[in-house]
Structures are given as structure tokens and as C-alpha cells.
Scaffold this motif. Structure first.
Motif, PDB file in Angstrom:
ATOM      1  N   SER A 191       0.805  -1.215   0.000  1.00  0.00           N
ATOM      2  CA  SER A 191       0.000   0.000   0.000  1.00  0.00           C
ATOM      3  C   SER A 191       0.839   1.266   0.000  1.00  0.00           C
ATOM      4  CB  SER A 191      -0.974   0.010   1.181  1.00  0.00           C
ATOM      5  OG  SER A 191      -0.257   0.070   2.399  1.00  0.00           O
ATOM      6  N   GLY A 192       2.078   1.180   0.454  1.00  0.00           N
ATOM      7  CA  GLY A 192       2.946   2.369   0.452  1.00  0.00           C
ATOM      8  C   GLY A 192       3.059   2.996  -0.924  1.00  0.00           C
ATOM      9  N   PRO A 193       3.527   2.232  -1.916  1.00  0.00           N
ATOM     10  CA  PRO A 193       3.622   2.800  -3.268  1.00  0.00           C
ATOM     11  C   PRO A 193       2.252   3.104  -3.888  1.00  0.00           C
ATOM     12  CG  PRO A 193       4.913   0.766  -3.099  1.00  0.00           C
ATOM     13  CD  PRO A 193       4.155   0.920  -1.827  1.00  0.00           C
TER      14      PRO A 193
ATOM     15  N   PRO B 186      -0.608   7.067  -3.217  1.00  0.00           N
ATOM     16  CA  PRO B 186      -1.101   8.160  -4.076  1.00  0.00           C
ATOM     17  C   PRO B 186      -2.307   7.745  -4.923  1.00  0.00           C
ATOM     18  CG  PRO B 186       1.282   7.980  -4.225  1.00  0.00           C
ATOM     19  CD  PRO B 186       0.814   6.801  -3.432  1.00  0.00           C
ATOM     20  N   ARG B 187      -2.325   6.495  -5.342  1.00  0.00           N
ATOM     21  CA  ARG B 187      -3.446   5.995  -6.139  1.00  0.00           C
ATOM     22  C   ARG B 187      -4.710   5.907  -5.283  1.00  0.00           C
ATOM     23  NH1 ARG B 187      -2.592   0.642  -9.809  1.00  0.00           N
ATOM     24  NH2 ARG B 187      -4.662   0.570 -10.717  1.00  0.00           N
ATOM     25  N   PHE B 188      -4.578   5.366  -4.047  1.00  0.00           N
ATOM     26  CA  PHE B 188      -5.712   5.303  -3.128  1.00  0.00           C
ATOM     27  C   PHE B 188      -6.224   6.704  -2.806  1.00  0.00           C
ATOM     28  CE2 PHE B 188      -3.924   1.112  -1.460  1.00  0.00           C
ATOM     29  CZ  PHE B 188      -4.888   0.350  -2.090  1.00  0.00           C
ATOM     30  N   ASP B 189      -5.300   7.628  -2.565  1.00  0.00           N
ATOM     31  CA  ASP B 189      -5.688   9.007  -2.244  1.00  0.00           C
ATOM     32  C   ASP B 189      -6.438   9.655  -3.405  1.00  0.00           C
ATOM     33  OD1 ASP B 189      -4.549   8.739   0.243  1.00  0.00           O
ATOM     34  OD2 ASP B 189      -2.700   9.830  -0.288  1.00  0.00           O
ATOM     35  N   ALA B 190      -5.953   9.423  -4.623  1.00  0.00           N
ATOM     36  CA  ALA B 190      -6.620   9.996  -5.799  1.00  0.00           C
ATOM     37  C   ALA B 190      -8.029   9.429  -5.952  1.00  0.00           C
ATOM     38  CB  ALA B 190      -5.793   9.726  -7.056  1.00  0.00           C
ATOM     39  N   ILE B 191      -8.182   8.130  -5.748  1.00  0.00           N
ATOM     40  CA  ILE B 191      -9.511   7.507  -5.844  1.00  0.00           C
ATOM     41  C   ILE B 191     -10.427   8.073  -4.766  1.00  0.00           C
ATOM     42  CG2 ILE B 191     -10.788   5.339  -5.586  1.00  0.00           C
ATOM     43  CD1 ILE B 191      -8.335   3.932  -6.877  1.00  0.00           C
TER      44      ILE B 191
END
Length: 197
Positions: free
Chosen positions: A104-106, A109-114
Motif C-alpha cells: 500500500s505504500g507505493p 497516491p493511487r488510493f488518495d486519488a480515488i
């Protein structure tokens, strides 16, 4: 009226909750099936509009967001509570979330954007629904600002629904592991289509 109490107002009959849930499930399966197959986002959005043709703009949006919540709410819930709840941890293992959460570290940013996109989609939906709730006694249809705003609602609904499709594709790409999931979604989709006839 609040956003939550407006669902009856937009033409969705909650007296027949099973029909609503079945229809939301069909939409959810359509989104999942198309996301899994890598279908073009515009084509998927148009197919959703075709399914929802008899509904008002705000109802189209509420039904689509409801379907999105059915499919992907579980993913977010399990991701958030799997470390502190044994049942959620077991479900997360079945959904292969631990491997996603390990990396989940890398992916942050993808989770945050979603998550940010989902918040914006909800804000747009709230505005569309509340706009329809404006009292006509105080606002005339001849007011240029009203007609301009009304002209933008179909565009806002389209892009919000297309954002649902984009979020679904991103989450599907994070969660799909192997052909077993593809087979399950295909089976559920075709079965649900047979029962809706």
C-alpha cells in the motif's frame, strides 16, 4: 430536505426496495463486468445511460453511485478495518486484500486519488439533487442563472458517472487476481441479466 431524504423525490420507488436493490445490483454488475473487461469508459458510461434512460438526471446519478457503493464499498471497508476486526481480516484474506495492503505504500497516491475523486463525485451528486429541490416559488425559469445551471446538469451527471467507471476500473485493477474473479463476475453478470428479463 436533506440529501438523504431526497431519494423518493428523484423517482426511485423505495416502497419496493427489492426492485431498487435488484436494479442497483444489475448496474453494479454492469460496471464490474465492463471494468474487468477493460471496456472503454465512454462506452461503459453510455451503456449505463441506456439502462437508466427512463430516469431523471439526478436519479441516474443516485442509482449509479448506489451501484458503485454496492461493488466497492466492501473493498474500502475491509481495507480500513481488516487490521482490527477478525471477521474483516478473514474476508480481506478471501478477497486477497493483504497482498494489496502489503504494497500500500507505493499505492497510497493511487488510493488518495480515488478517495478524492469519490468525495468530489458525492459533492456533485449532492449539488444535483439539491438543485432540483430548490423552491420554484423563489426562482423563475426565466432567470438566466437557472437555465445556465440546468444546462450544465447533464454534463455534470455524465462526467460523474464516467468517474464512477474510472474508479471502478482502478479498484478492479488493484483487486483482480487471476481468472477466478473474471469468471465469477462474468457468471454473476450473465445470471443477473437472465433474471432481469
Amino acid at each position: 430536505m436533506s440529501f438523504n431524504s431526497n431519494i423518493w423525490y428523484i423517482g426511485i420507488d423505495l416502497k419496493n426496495r427489492w426492485q431498487f436493490l435488484n436494479f442497483a445490483f444489475l448496474i453494479a454488475m454492469q460496471i464490474a463486468y465492463k471494468a474487468l473487461g477493460g471496456t472503454d469508459a465512454h462506452a461503459t458510461t453510455v451503456s449505463l445511460f441506456n439502462m437508466l434512460t427512463s430516469y431523471s438526471w439526478d436519479a441516474k446519478l443516485v442509482l449509479t453511485l448506489s451501484a458503485f457503493a454496492l461493488n466497492y464499498g466492501e473493498f474500502w471497508l475491509l481495507a480500513q478495518i481488516s487490521s482490527s476486526n477478525q471477521l474483516a481480516k478473514s474476508m480481506a484474506i478471501l478477497r486477497q486484500l493483504p497482498s494489496i495492503m502489503e504494497h500500500s505504500g507505493p499505492l497510497k497516491p493511487r488510493f488518495d486519488a480515488i478517495n478524492n475523486l469519490i468525495k468530489v463525485m458525492m459533492d456533485v451528486a449532492r449539488c444535483v439533487v439539491e438543485f432540483k429541490d430548490l423552491p420554484p416559488a423563489y426562482i423563475s425559469n426565466e432567470v438566466p442563472a437557472l437555465s445556465t445551471a440546468m444546462a450544465h446538469i447533464p454534463t455534470a451527471v455524465y462526467w460523474t458517472m464516467r468517474s464512477v467507471v474510472a474508479c471502478a476500473a482502478q479498484i478492479t485493477s488493484l483487486t483482480t487476481k487471476g481468472h477466478e474473479y473474471a469468471f465469477l463476475v462474468h457468471h454473476l453478470y450473465t445470471t443477473s441479466c437472465m433474471y432481469s428479463l
